[in-house]
Design a protein around this motif. Structure first.
Motif, PDB file in Angstrom:
ATOM      1  N   VAL A  29       0.901  -0.998  -0.172  1.00  0.00           N
ATOM      2  CA  VAL A  29       0.197   0.240   0.207  1.00  0.00           C
ATOM      3  C   VAL A  29       0.971   1.193   0.034  1.00  0.00           C
ATOM      4  O   VAL A  29       0.699   2.536  -0.609  1.00  0.00           O
ATOM      5  N   GLY A  30       2.041   1.399   0.625  1.00  0.00           N
ATOM      6  CA  GLY A  30       2.503   2.615   0.856  1.00  0.00           C
ATOM      7  C   GLY A  30       3.500   2.748  -0.428  1.00  0.00           C
ATOM      8  O   GLY A  30       3.472   4.141  -0.779  1.00  0.00           O
ATOM      9  N   LYS A  51      -0.758   9.518   7.573  1.00  0.00           N
ATOM     10  CA  LYS A  51      -1.522   9.596   9.125  1.00  0.00           C
ATOM     11  C   LYS A  51      -3.099   9.256   9.088  1.00  0.00           C
ATOM     12  O   LYS A  51      -3.672   8.596   9.966  1.00  0.00           O
ATOM     13  N   VAL A  52      -3.636  10.051   8.557  1.00  0.00           N
ATOM     14  CA  VAL A  52      -4.787  10.335   8.620  1.00  0.00           C
ATOM     15  C   VAL A  52      -5.897   9.388   7.677  1.00  0.00           C
ATOM     16  O   VAL A  52      -6.357   9.414   7.623  1.00  0.00           O
ATOM     17  N   VAL A  53      -5.606   9.256   6.355  1.00  0.00           N
ATOM     18  CA  VAL A  53      -5.585   8.226   5.394  1.00  0.00           C
ATOM     19  C   VAL A  53      -6.139   7.147   5.292  1.00  0.00           C
ATOM     20  O   VAL A  53      -4.456   6.554   5.756  1.00  0.00           O
ATOM     21  N   LYS A  54      -7.544   6.254   5.339  1.00  0.00           N
ATOM     22  CA  LYS A  54      -7.748   5.216   5.744  1.00  0.00           C
ATOM     23  C   LYS A  54      -7.291   4.149   4.684  1.00  0.00           C
ATOM     24  O   LYS A  54      -7.640   4.680   3.477  1.00  0.00           O
ATOM     25  N   VAL A  55      -7.039   3.242   4.609  1.00  0.00           N
ATOM     26  CA  VAL A  55      -6.884   2.194   3.222  1.00  0.00           C
ATOM     27  C   VAL A  55      -7.678   1.164   3.704  1.00  0.00           C
ATOM     28  O   VAL A  55      -7.561  -0.029   4.908  1.00  0.00           O
ATOM     29  N   ALA A  56      -8.262   0.646   2.555  1.00  0.00           N
ATOM     30  CA  ALA A  56      -9.234  -1.179   2.744  1.00  0.00           C
ATOM     31  C   ALA A  56      -8.942  -1.853   1.723  1.00  0.00           C
ATOM     32  O   ALA A  56      -8.324  -1.121   0.181  1.00  0.00           O
ATOM     33  N   VAL A  57      -8.028  -2.706   1.302  1.00  0.00           N
ATOM     34  CA  VAL A  57      -8.119  -3.430   0.572  1.00  0.00           C
ATOM     35  C   VAL A  57      -8.868  -4.986   0.277  1.00  0.00           C
ATOM     36  O   VAL A  57      -8.674  -5.267   1.134  1.00  0.00           O
ATOM     37  N   ASN A  58      -9.678  -4.872  -0.859  1.00  0.00           N
ATOM     38  CA  ASN A  58      -9.909  -6.051  -0.809  1.00  0.00           C
ATOM     39  C   ASN A  58     -11.484  -6.009   0.602  1.00  0.00           C
ATOM     40  O   ASN A  58     -11.887  -6.951   0.673  1.00  0.00           O
ATOM     41  N   GLN A  59     -11.290  -5.084   0.837  1.00  0.00           N
ATOM     42  CA  GLN A  59     -13.100  -4.252   1.362  1.00  0.00           C
ATOM     43  C   GLN A  59     -12.394  -4.694   3.096  1.00  0.00           C
ATOM     44  O   GLN A  59     -13.253  -4.499   3.982  1.00  0.00           O
ATOM     45  N   GLU A  60     -11.280  -4.574   3.163  1.00  0.00           N
ATOM     46  CA  GLU A  60     -10.505  -4.634   4.586  1.00  0.00           C
ATOM     47  C   GLU A  60      -9.479  -3.756   5.269  1.00  0.00           C
ATOM     48  O   GLU A  60      -8.747  -4.065   4.238  1.00  0.00           O
ATOM     49  N   TYR A  61      -9.749  -2.875   6.007  1.00  0.00           N
ATOM     50  CA  TYR A  61      -8.851  -2.084   6.496  1.00  0.00           C
ATOM     51  C   TYR A  61      -7.170  -2.272   6.291  1.00  0.00           C
ATOM     52  O   TYR A  61      -7.051  -3.826   7.483  1.00  0.00           O
ATOM     53  N   VAL A  62      -6.575  -1.976   6.110  1.00  0.00           N
ATOM     54  CA  VAL A  62      -4.901  -2.435   6.311  1.00  0.00           C
ATOM     55  C   VAL A  62      -4.059  -1.156   6.813  1.00  0.00           C
ATOM     56  O   VAL A  62      -4.724   0.197   5.788  1.00  0.00           O
ATOM     57  N   GLY A  63      -2.968  -1.869   6.413  1.00  0.00           N
ATOM     58  CA  GLY A  63      -1.687  -0.468   6.734  1.00  0.00           C
ATOM     59  C   GLY A  63      -0.383  -0.648   5.616  1.00  0.00           C
ATOM     60  O   GLY A  63      -1.550  -1.206   4.635  1.00  0.00           O
ATOM     61  N   PHE A  64       0.152   0.189   5.708  1.00  0.00           N
ATOM     62  CA  PHE A  64       0.944   0.220   4.624  1.00  0.00           C
ATOM     63  C   PHE A  64       1.471   0.052   3.986  1.00  0.00           C
ATOM     64  O   PHE A  64       2.121  -0.304   3.011  1.00  0.00           O
ATOM     65  N   ASP A  65       2.093  -1.253   5.301  1.00  0.00           N
ATOM     66  CA  ASP A  65       3.107  -1.972   4.628  1.00  0.00           C
ATOM     67  C   ASP A  65       2.324  -3.346   4.248  1.00  0.00           C
ATOM     68  O   ASP A  65       2.962  -3.928   3.761  1.00  0.00           O
ATOM     69  N   HIS A  66       0.888  -3.192   3.593  1.00  0.00           N
ATOM     70  CA  HIS A  66      -0.090  -4.762   3.770  1.00  0.00           C
ATOM     71  C   HIS A  66       0.884  -5.131   1.617  1.00  0.00           C
ATOM     72  O   HIS A  66       0.010  -4.009   0.924  1.00  0.00           O
ATOM     73  N   PRO A  67       1.008  -6.513   1.635  1.00  0.00           N
ATOM     74  CA  PRO A  67       0.559  -6.307   0.113  1.00  0.00           C
ATOM     75  C   PRO A  67      -0.389  -5.565  -0.852  1.00  0.00           C
ATOM     76  O   PRO A  67      -1.773  -6.042  -0.472  1.00  0.00           O
ATOM     77  N   GLY A  71      -5.987  -7.145 -10.174  1.00  0.00           N
ATOM     78  CA  GLY A  71      -6.575  -7.413  -9.304  1.00  0.00           C
ATOM     79  C   GLY A  71      -7.255  -7.060  -8.160  1.00  0.00           C
ATOM     80  O   GLY A  71      -8.774  -7.680  -7.158  1.00  0.00           O
ATOM     81  N   ASP A  72      -6.612  -6.735  -7.652  1.00  0.00           N
ATOM     82  CA  ASP A  72      -7.446  -6.275  -5.239  1.00  0.00           C
ATOM     83  C   ASP A  72      -7.981  -4.823  -6.187  1.00  0.00           C
ATOM     84  O   ASP A  72      -8.384  -4.247  -7.128  1.00  0.00           O
ATOM     85  N   GLU A  73      -9.223  -4.329  -5.516  1.00  0.00           N
ATOM     86  CA  GLU A  73     -10.070  -3.389  -4.904  1.00  0.00           C
ATOM     87  C   GLU A  73      -8.754  -2.158  -4.230  1.00  0.00           C
ATOM     88  O   GLU A  73      -8.839  -3.277  -2.946  1.00  0.00           O
ATOM     89  N   ILE A  74      -8.626  -1.051  -3.999  1.00  0.00           N
ATOM     90  CA  ILE A  74      -8.083  -0.375  -2.863  1.00  0.00           C
ATOM     91  C   ILE A  74      -9.168   0.841  -2.746  1.00  0.00           C
ATOM     92  O   ILE A  74      -9.322   1.704  -4.169  1.00  0.00           O
ATOM     93  N   ALA A  75      -9.057   0.977  -1.545  1.00  0.00           N
ATOM     94  CA  ALA A  75     -10.314   2.240  -1.174  1.00  0.00           C
ATOM     95  C   ALA A  75      -9.876   2.705  -0.620  1.00  0.00           C
ATOM     96  O   ALA A  75      -8.990   2.401   0.952  1.00  0.00           O
ATOM     97  N   PHE A  76      -9.824   4.480  -0.510  1.00  0.00           N
ATOM     98  CA  PHE A  76      -8.679   5.552  -0.146  1.00  0.00           C
ATOM     99  C   PHE A  76     -10.048   5.889   0.620  1.00  0.00           C
ATOM    100  O   PHE A  76     -10.672   6.218   0.440  1.00  0.00           O
ATOM    101  N   PHE A  77      -9.980   6.398   2.400  1.00  0.00           N
ATOM    102  CA  PHE A  77     -11.015   6.635   2.870  1.00  0.00           C
ATOM    103  C   PHE A  77      -9.953   8.112   3.757  1.00  0.00           C
ATOM    104  O   PHE A  77      -8.950   8.025   4.162  1.00  0.00           O
TER     105      PHE A  77
END
Length: 83
Positions: A29-30, A51-67, A71-77
């Motif tokens: 993600v980073g 620090k304030v941006v939240k990220v979800a990969v395939n509808q699960e919140y993850v950290g910036f070190d998440h692979p 084909g992934d769906e990445i959402a920024f909140f």
């Protein structure tokens, strides 16, 4: 890869969603955020405060070190507040 943008992030990017081809050097993600910020000032403005941006990969919140992979769906909140 499908990218989704919500609330003020969507406003700053100027899109609610887009499909992109994942560059070879993007492994998490980073890396993805770094690549997006380099794409232009709209992305830089939207994603500058990690620090304030939240990220979800395939509808699960993850950290910036998440692979991430094609084909992934990445959402920024932005931060979510409740009441």
């Amino acid at each position: 890869m499908k990218l989704l943008y919500f609330a003020w992030i969507r406003s700053k990017v100027g899109l609610s969603e887009e499909r992109v081809s994942l560059p070879d050097h993007v492994g998490n993600v980073g890396d993805l955020v770094d690549w997006l910020v380099a794409r232009g000032p709209n992305y830089a403005a939207a994603l500058s405060e990690r620090k304030v941006v939240k990220v979800a990969v395939n509808q699960e919140y993850v950290g910036f070190d998440h692979p991430v992979k094609s084909g992934d769906e990445i959402a920024f909140f932005p931060p979510v507040t409740g009441g």
